[in-house]
Design a protein around this motif. Structure first.
Motif, mmCIF file in Angstrom:
data_model
loop_
_atom_site.group_PDB
_atom_site.id
_atom_site.type_symbol
_atom_site.label_atom_id
_atom_site.label_comp_id
_atom_site.label_asym_id
_atom_site.label_seq_id
_atom_site.Cartn_x
_atom_site.Cartn_y
_atom_site.Cartn_z
ATOM 1 N N TYR A 127 -111.401 40.061 8.886
ATOM 2 C CA TYR A 127 -111.554 41.445 8.419
ATOM 3 C C TYR A 127 -110.907 42.419 9.406
ATOM 4 O O TYR A 127 -110.175 43.322 9.015
ATOM 5 C CB TYR A 127 -113.044 41.748 8.258
ATOM 6 N N TRP A 128 -111.147 42.204 10.702
ATOM 7 C CA TRP A 128 -110.607 43.094 11.740
ATOM 8 C C TRP A 128 -109.077 43.072 11.725
ATOM 9 O O TRP A 128 -108.422 44.110 11.830
ATOM 10 C CB TRP A 128 -111.144 42.654 13.092
ATOM 11 N N LEU A 129 -108.503 41.894 11.581
ATOM 12 C CA LEU A 129 -107.046 41.777 11.541
ATOM 13 C C LEU A 129 -106.473 42.421 10.275
ATOM 14 O O LEU A 129 -105.451 43.111 10.322
ATOM 15 C CB LEU A 129 -106.638 40.306 11.609
ATOM 16 N N ALA A 130 -107.125 42.193 9.140
ATOM 17 C CA ALA A 130 -106.624 42.743 7.883
ATOM 18 C C ALA A 130 -106.664 44.266 7.870
ATOM 19 O O ALA A 130 -105.786 44.927 7.295
ATOM 20 C CB ALA A 130 -107.426 42.187 6.706
ATOM 21 N N GLU A 131 -107.684 44.819 8.535
ATOM 22 C CA GLU A 131 -107.832 46.275 8.572
ATOM 23 C C GLU A 131 -106.885 46.926 9.575
ATOM 24 O O GLU A 131 -106.790 48.158 9.632
ATOM 25 C CB GLU A 131 -109.282 46.648 8.946
ATOM 26 N N ARG A 132 -106.158 46.094 10.370
ATOM 27 C CA ARG A 132 -105.285 46.610 11.436
ATOM 28 C C ARG A 132 -106.068 47.578 12.331
ATOM 29 O O ARG A 132 -105.596 48.643 12.719
ATOM 30 C CB ARG A 132 -104.048 47.319 10.883
ATOM 31 N N SER A 133 -107.304 47.196 12.640
ATOM 32 C CA SER A 133 -108.200 48.097 13.368
ATOM 33 C C SER A 133 -107.688 48.375 14.782
ATOM 34 O O SER A 133 -107.150 47.490 15.456
ATOM 35 C CB SER A 133 -109.601 47.474 13.456
ATOM 36 N N THR A 134 -107.844 49.606 15.224
ATOM 37 C CA THR A 134 -107.507 49.984 16.598
ATOM 38 C C THR A 134 -108.735 49.970 17.499
ATOM 39 O O THR A 134 -108.622 50.176 18.706
ATOM 40 C CB THR A 134 -106.881 51.385 16.627
ATOM 41 N N THR A 135 -109.913 49.722 16.922
ATOM 42 C CA THR A 135 -111.136 49.594 17.725
ATOM 43 C C THR A 135 -111.099 48.266 18.470
ATOM 44 O O THR A 135 -110.776 47.234 17.875
ATOM 45 C CB THR A 135 -112.380 49.626 16.813
ATOM 46 N N PRO A 136 -111.373 48.257 19.789
ATOM 47 C CA PRO A 136 -111.396 46.980 20.515
ATOM 48 C C PRO A 136 -112.257 45.942 19.799
ATOM 49 O O PRO A 136 -113.315 46.269 19.256
ATOM 50 C CB PRO A 136 -111.983 47.363 21.877
ATOM 51 N N PHE A 137 -111.803 44.697 19.809
ATOM 52 C CA PHE A 137 -112.414 43.658 18.988
ATOM 53 C C PHE A 137 -113.917 43.533 19.228
ATOM 54 O O PHE A 137 -114.713 43.558 18.285
ATOM 55 C CB PHE A 137 -111.723 42.318 19.251
ATOM 56 N N ALA A 138 -114.334 43.380 20.501
ATOM 57 C CA ALA A 138 -115.760 43.178 20.786
ATOM 58 C C ALA A 138 -116.586 44.388 20.366
ATOM 59 O O ALA A 138 -117.707 44.246 19.851
ATOM 60 C CB ALA A 138 -115.971 42.891 22.269
ATOM 61 N N GLU A 139 -116.056 45.583 20.559
ATOM 62 C CA GLU A 139 -116.763 46.804 20.166
ATOM 63 C C GLU A 139 -116.952 46.854 18.652
ATOM 64 O O GLU A 139 -117.958 47.343 18.147
ATOM 65 C CB GLU A 139 -115.969 48.015 20.644
ATOM 66 N N ARG A 190 -105.075 42.182 3.378
ATOM 67 C CA ARG A 190 -106.314 42.937 3.171
ATOM 68 C C ARG A 190 -106.902 42.635 1.797
ATOM 69 O O ARG A 190 -106.186 42.592 0.798
ATOM 70 C CB ARG A 190 -106.024 44.436 3.286
ATOM 71 N N THR A 191 -108.207 42.387 1.757
ATOM 72 C CA THR A 191 -108.881 42.118 0.496
ATOM 73 C C THR A 191 -108.927 43.393 -0.337
ATOM 74 O O THR A 191 -109.198 44.473 0.200
ATOM 75 C CB THR A 191 -110.318 41.615 0.759
ATOM 76 N N PRO A 192 -108.645 43.334 -1.633
ATOM 77 C CA PRO A 192 -108.617 44.547 -2.458
ATOM 78 C C PRO A 192 -109.973 45.236 -2.522
ATOM 79 O O PRO A 192 -111.027 44.600 -2.399
ATOM 80 C CB PRO A 192 -108.185 44.027 -3.833
#
Length: 519
Positions: free
Chosen positions: A114-126, A469-471
């Protein structure tokens, strides 16, 4: 062929943390066995690292040691994971956290996808757990009213190894373990090759049915008597020297970190562990990449920068060389190696004490009733320990091979030939799918698959193939959205409700002092 003798006398040769943990666990789990510890008066506890895994809580409860007593008597503090500084070498915020708590709903939801698909900029552990924010703020894993061993966030301990060994000794002797002080002068063998007894320089002879070698790197029984060989892992993990120093706090109310701090250097890394009354600091490095004087100067610069005004001349450092590796076998005949006699790689991720705990637990749980069953137990033990050592080498190497730092040491760590085959295969797989349960499938894994995720994505690894990313409207995506929204809310709540580490430790020590006053 060995005679089929009953197992009634267990002799632990060597004290220290390994010897006394083993003696306590065996004595508490195997009441039909007489347990003796033979301890040299001349060998001090090495005490490198002083960090544990959450399994230590289980071990302490198993042997009946109250948590408040343990915290008071060992100067212990709460450890909730490790914070890494400067390891990845990537521009921007070059730090990350490996917390002990699993991501929320990890059993059935792979958060990395999910984190990878969202291209999140939040640090992974956080993104994954409120514990990351708790660690960064130096907060405790529970409130002052939470019962011993219970918690809001999974935790282990930082401890004074010498004090811990002394506490364990007192607990064991109080439980009926025999304590013999003396140096082993001779190992006596039976006709079938088993060890019959150890003769001490005091003139005493200690017989046994099962012997546990806890004599450290000397491995008096395993290497000295049986000649069991050594598997070097220097081709994978280069560090072979540690310089350790104890650093006082500048004031009595100085904050205590909630995690081990691991700061990358040109030829290794520096650990920084906060206890109640001091910090344990050390530089573990490769002697092939740094001369001893350069390494000492590196450590001194770190201490001076983190403790302004410290009198460096008043601090006494210890240099501890070691050969990273492990034994070719761990249970031979009627003797089993535990602790440094079995192996040691480096203090990163505190695997040493966790392996001691696993070894002691398996010896106690599967204590062979007689010599015939001992051969079967030995096969199981050896298979399990080989598996663990191979996984430890892979997991520790992951911290180095994913760095892009440009020092010789770090470039050498990225050389294809220095990466274990198993880790190379995993990294190839992780280029198309994130780690999950198949990457650490056993119930007794030292490092769950979530640990691989914390390190992999904390170091900045990104897969070659993008995760789609999941639709919108998909049930899995909606569940993930809900879970990680709740994680952010729980982080805010934890920051409001939890005390800092020193406050909780102070309340526990005061509680103990009040109990003693009323006794």
């Amino acid at each position: 062929m060995a005679m089929n003798r009953a197992t009634r006398k267990v002799v632990v040769v060597g004290g220290g943390t390994a010897g006394w943990i083993t003696a306590n666990v065996v004595a508490s789990e195997c009441p039909i066995c007489d347990v003796a510890v033979v301890e040299s008066p001349d060998i001090p506890t090495i005490g490198v690292g002083e960090g544990t895994w959450p399994s230590m809580r289980t071990t302490l409860r198993r042997i009946g040691l109250p948590e408040d007593d343990f915290i008071r008597d060992t100067g212990a503090s709460f450890k909730q994971g490790t914070r890494f500084f400067g390891w990845s070498g990537r521009p921007g915020r070059d730090e990350y956290c490996h917390p002990f708590s699993l991501p929320v709903e990890y059993a059935s939801l792979n958060p990395a996808r999910y984190w990878l698909a969202e291209r999140s900029t939040t640090p992974f552990a956080e993104f994954m757990t409120p514990q990351a924010a708790v660690i960064e703020r130096g907060l405790a894993p529970k409130q002052t009213t939470t019962p011993p061993y219970a918690f809001a966030f999974n935790y282990a301990y930082h401890l004074d190894a010498a004090k811990f060994a002394s506490l364990l000794q007192g607990k064991a002797v109080g439980a009926g373990v025999s304590h013999r002080v003396g140096n082993v002068a001779q190992v006596e063998a039976r006709a079938d090759g088993d060890i019959a007894a150890v003769a001490l320089d005091t003139g005493e002879r200690v017989e046994g049915d099962l012997f546990v070698d806890c004599t450290g790197q000397r491995a008096l029984l395993f290497a000295g008597h049986f000649g069991v060989g050594w598997v070097s892992v220097k081709q994978h993990l280069f560090n072979d020297t540690a310089i350790a120093v104890q650093v006082p706090y500048p004031r009595a109310d100085a904050p205590i970190a909630s995690a081990t701090h691991a700061t990358a250097q040109r030829a290794g890394w520096i650990w920084d562990i906060g206890l109640q009354n001091r910090r344990g600091v050390g530089y573990v490095h490769s002697s092939a990449h740094a001369e001893s004087s350069t390494a000492l100067a590196t450590l001194e610069r770190y201490v001076a920068s983190t403790s302004p005004g410290i009198d460096m001349a008043a601090l006494e450092s210890r240099t501890i060389p070691f050969e990273p590796g492990y034994r070719t076998t761990f249970w031979s005949k009627n003797c089993v190696a535990v602790g440094l006699s079995a192996g040691f790689v480096e203090p990163l991720e505190a695997s040493a004490l966790a392996l001691i705990e696993q070894s002691a637990a398996m010896i106690a749980e599967q204590m062979p009733r007689d010599r015939r069953i001992m051969d079967v137990t030995a096969k199981r033990f050896n298979s399990k320990m080989h598996y663990h050592w191979e996984r430890i080498v892979e997991f520790l190497k992951l911290h180095y091979v994913t760095s892009v730092r440009d020092d010789d040491y770090w470039r050498d760590n990225r050389a294809p030939g220095s990466c274990p085959d198993g880790l190379r295969d995993k990294l190839a797989m992780w280029n198309q799918q994130p780690p999950w349960h198949d990457d650490a499938p056993r119930l007794d894994e030292l490092f769950p698959s979530a640990s691989y995720q914390y390190v992999l994505y904390g170091m900045g690894f990104r897969p070659e193939f993008e995760v789609e990313r999941t639709p919108s409207g998909d049930p899995v995506r909606e569940r993930a959205d809900r879970v990680f929204h709740e994680t952010r809310a729980k982080s805010a709540q934890a920051l409001r409700l939890l005390p800092d580490n020193r406050t909780l430790l102070g309340s526990i020590v005061q509680r103990e002092q009040r109990s003693e006053a009323h006794a």
